[in-house]
Write a protein that holds these residues in place. Structure first.
Motif, PDB file in Angstrom:
ATOM      1  N   LEU A   6     -47.428  70.237  75.341  1.00  0.00           N
ATOM      2  CA  LEU A   6     -48.716  69.943  74.716  1.00  0.00           C
ATOM      3  C   LEU A   6     -48.523  69.368  73.316  1.00  0.00           C
ATOM      4  O   LEU A   6     -49.233  68.453  72.905  1.00  0.00           O
ATOM      5  CB  LEU A   6     -49.570  71.206  74.655  1.00  0.00           C
ATOM      6  CG  LEU A   6     -50.221  71.642  75.976  1.00  0.00           C
ATOM      7  CD1 LEU A   6     -50.830  73.029  75.847  1.00  0.00           C
ATOM      8  CD2 LEU A   6     -51.286  70.633  76.384  1.00  0.00           C
ATOM      9  N   ARG A   7     -47.547  69.929  72.584  1.00  0.00           N
ATOM     10  CA  ARG A   7     -47.278  69.421  71.236  1.00  0.00           C
ATOM     11  C   ARG A   7     -46.798  67.969  71.300  1.00  0.00           C
ATOM     12  O   ARG A   7     -47.202  67.125  70.509  1.00  0.00           O
ATOM     13  CB  ARG A   7     -46.223  70.295  70.555  1.00  0.00           C
ATOM     14  CG  ARG A   7     -46.731  71.678  70.158  1.00  0.00           C
ATOM     15  CD  ARG A   7     -45.740  72.365  69.230  1.00  0.00           C
ATOM     16  NE  ARG A   7     -46.197  73.684  68.851  1.00  0.00           N
ATOM     17  CZ  ARG A   7     -45.796  74.805  69.454  1.00  0.00           C
ATOM     18  NH1 ARG A   7     -44.930  74.746  70.451  1.00  0.00           N
ATOM     19  NH2 ARG A   7     -46.265  75.976  69.050  1.00  0.00           N
ATOM     20  N   ALA A  10     -49.690  65.723  72.102  1.00  0.00           N
ATOM     21  CA  ALA A  10     -50.565  65.557  70.943  1.00  0.00           C
ATOM     22  C   ALA A  10     -49.975  64.560  69.952  1.00  0.00           C
ATOM     23  O   ALA A  10     -50.679  63.721  69.393  1.00  0.00           O
ATOM     24  CB  ALA A  10     -50.795  66.906  70.267  1.00  0.00           C
ATOM     25  N   LEU A  65     -53.301  69.819  69.094  1.00  0.00           N
ATOM     26  CA  LEU A  65     -53.967  69.156  70.204  1.00  0.00           C
ATOM     27  C   LEU A  65     -55.135  68.305  69.717  1.00  0.00           C
ATOM     28  O   LEU A  65     -55.285  67.141  70.110  1.00  0.00           O
ATOM     29  CB  LEU A  65     -54.450  70.191  71.222  1.00  0.00           C
ATOM     30  CG  LEU A  65     -55.220  69.640  72.425  1.00  0.00           C
ATOM     31  CD1 LEU A  65     -54.335  68.723  73.249  1.00  0.00           C
ATOM     32  CD2 LEU A  65     -55.755  70.782  73.281  1.00  0.00           C
ATOM     33  N   SER A  68     -54.960  64.844  67.831  1.00  0.00           N
ATOM     34  CA  SER A  68     -54.769  63.609  68.593  1.00  0.00           C
ATOM     35  C   SER A  68     -55.979  62.686  68.476  1.00  0.00           C
ATOM     36  O   SER A  68     -55.864  61.483  68.703  1.00  0.00           O
ATOM     37  CB  SER A  68     -54.513  63.933  70.074  1.00  0.00           C
ATOM     38  OG  SER A  68     -55.654  64.538  70.664  1.00  0.00           O
ATOM     39  N   LEU A 103     -61.207  65.375  75.168  1.00  0.00           N
ATOM     40  CA  LEU A 103     -60.608  66.703  75.316  1.00  0.00           C
ATOM     41  C   LEU A 103     -61.485  67.699  76.073  1.00  0.00           C
ATOM     42  O   LEU A 103     -60.987  68.745  76.503  1.00  0.00           O
ATOM     43  CB  LEU A 103     -60.260  67.284  73.936  1.00  0.00           C
ATOM     44  CG  LEU A 103     -59.192  66.497  73.153  1.00  0.00           C
ATOM     45  CD1 LEU A 103     -58.984  67.109  71.772  1.00  0.00           C
ATOM     46  CD2 LEU A 103     -57.891  66.452  73.929  1.00  0.00           C
ATOM     47  N   ILE A 108     -55.632  73.791  79.472  1.00  0.00           N
ATOM     48  CA  ILE A 108     -54.560  74.354  78.658  1.00  0.00           C
ATOM     49  C   ILE A 108     -54.189  75.701  79.269  1.00  0.00           C
ATOM     50  O   ILE A 108     -55.037  76.596  79.360  1.00  0.00           O
ATOM     51  CB  ILE A 108     -54.989  74.537  77.189  1.00  0.00           C
ATOM     52  CG1 ILE A 108     -55.542  73.227  76.615  1.00  0.00           C
ATOM     53  CG2 ILE A 108     -53.811  75.020  76.356  1.00  0.00           C
ATOM     54  CD1 ILE A 108     -55.993  73.337  75.187  1.00  0.00           C
TER      55      ILE A 108
END
Length: 262
Positions: A6-7, A10, A65, A68, A103, A108
């Motif tokens: 996820l990082r 992002a 997140l 982004s 988003l 998640i």
């Protein structure tokens, strides 16, 4: 591993949308839906609400997140055991709008987050003393704003809320509409039952029988919470004495109303 992915995602998104070749961020406007008060004006709003956040999500991960979509002014995570929520503040309104568009619904840790404009609770009128009606058989595309627009032909219509499933982010197929005047509420029941709203014919009734006393209004409020966790649109019109929450061991959640904004 998932946090690391996820990082990385992002960071890639952040570099993509802030590349020098892109002079301006995409001008996409989110569709108003969910928990917005009727008449809400998002033109000057730079903050978003994030709901249904998995308990394993940290504030730093949430910040990465949502960066982004644009530069963040602030990020706050309010932790809960089963489902946390938070608020993300942007320097630029267009970044907040872009975050909602890109988003909302993102999974998640296998849980879809809900992203929408943030607003102060004081922006909603206090409807605790108003007359509430139940509206069932709502089509999936009907939002708070759509429901309010339908019933605002009656001048004392004060609020409209569609009940949403927190896990899926989808409508549960029913909602509640409030009126300052009892006669307008009765007229709405008489006139709009069987009318088309979206792709379905809606049905209307009192949220509680008569809706004349404060005790009955409180019962209506607590009833709507029971419907959120256990009910369906078919069950929403009435709760028999045998099925009352105090007699059913499956009901372990209590409703607390009339809270101050802070």
């Amino acid at each position: 591993m998932q946090q690391q992915r996820l990082r990385q995602h992002a960071m890639m998104q952040h570099s993509l949308y802030h590349h020098p070749a892109l002079l301006t961020p995409p001008q996409i406007e989110p569709i108003l839906s969910g928990n917005l008060p009727p008449g809400f004006d998002s033109s000057s709003c730079r903050s978003v609400y994030v709901g249904n956040i998995h308990p394993q999500v940290s504030e730093s991960l949430l910040q990465e997140l949502f960066s982004s979509a644009g530069a963040l002014e602030g990020c706050k995570l309010i932790r809960k055991d089963k489902s946390s929520y938070g608020f993300v503040d942007y320097f630029d309104r267009s970044a907040a709008a872009f975050a909602i568009v890109t988003l909302n619904g993102r999974h998640i840790f296998g849980q879809p987050i809900k992203v929408n404009w943030a607003y102060a609770s004081s922006q909603r009128e206090d409807t605790s003393g108003h007359f509430n009606i139940f509206v069932g058989d709502l089509s999936p595309e009907v939002t708070d704003a759509t429901l309010f627009a339908c019933f605002s032909v009656y001048p004392t219509c004060s609020d409209a809320k569609v009940m949403w499933d927190q896990k899926t982010g989808r409508s549960r197929g029913f909602g509640f509409v409030s009126f300052r005047n009892q006669q307008d509420a009765q007229s709405a029941i008489n006139d709009l039952t069987g009318k088309w709203l979206g792709s379905r014919q809606i049905r209307c009734n009192w949220a509680t029988k008569g809706a004349n006393s404060n005790d009955e209004k409180q019962s209506s409020d607590s009833k709507s919470v029971v419907e959120l966790t256990n009910g369906t649109s078919e069950e929403a019109q009435q709760v028999t004495n045998d099925d009352a929450p105090e007699k059913n061991p499956q009901y372990t959640t209590v409703y607390v109303g009339n809270l101050a904004p802070e």
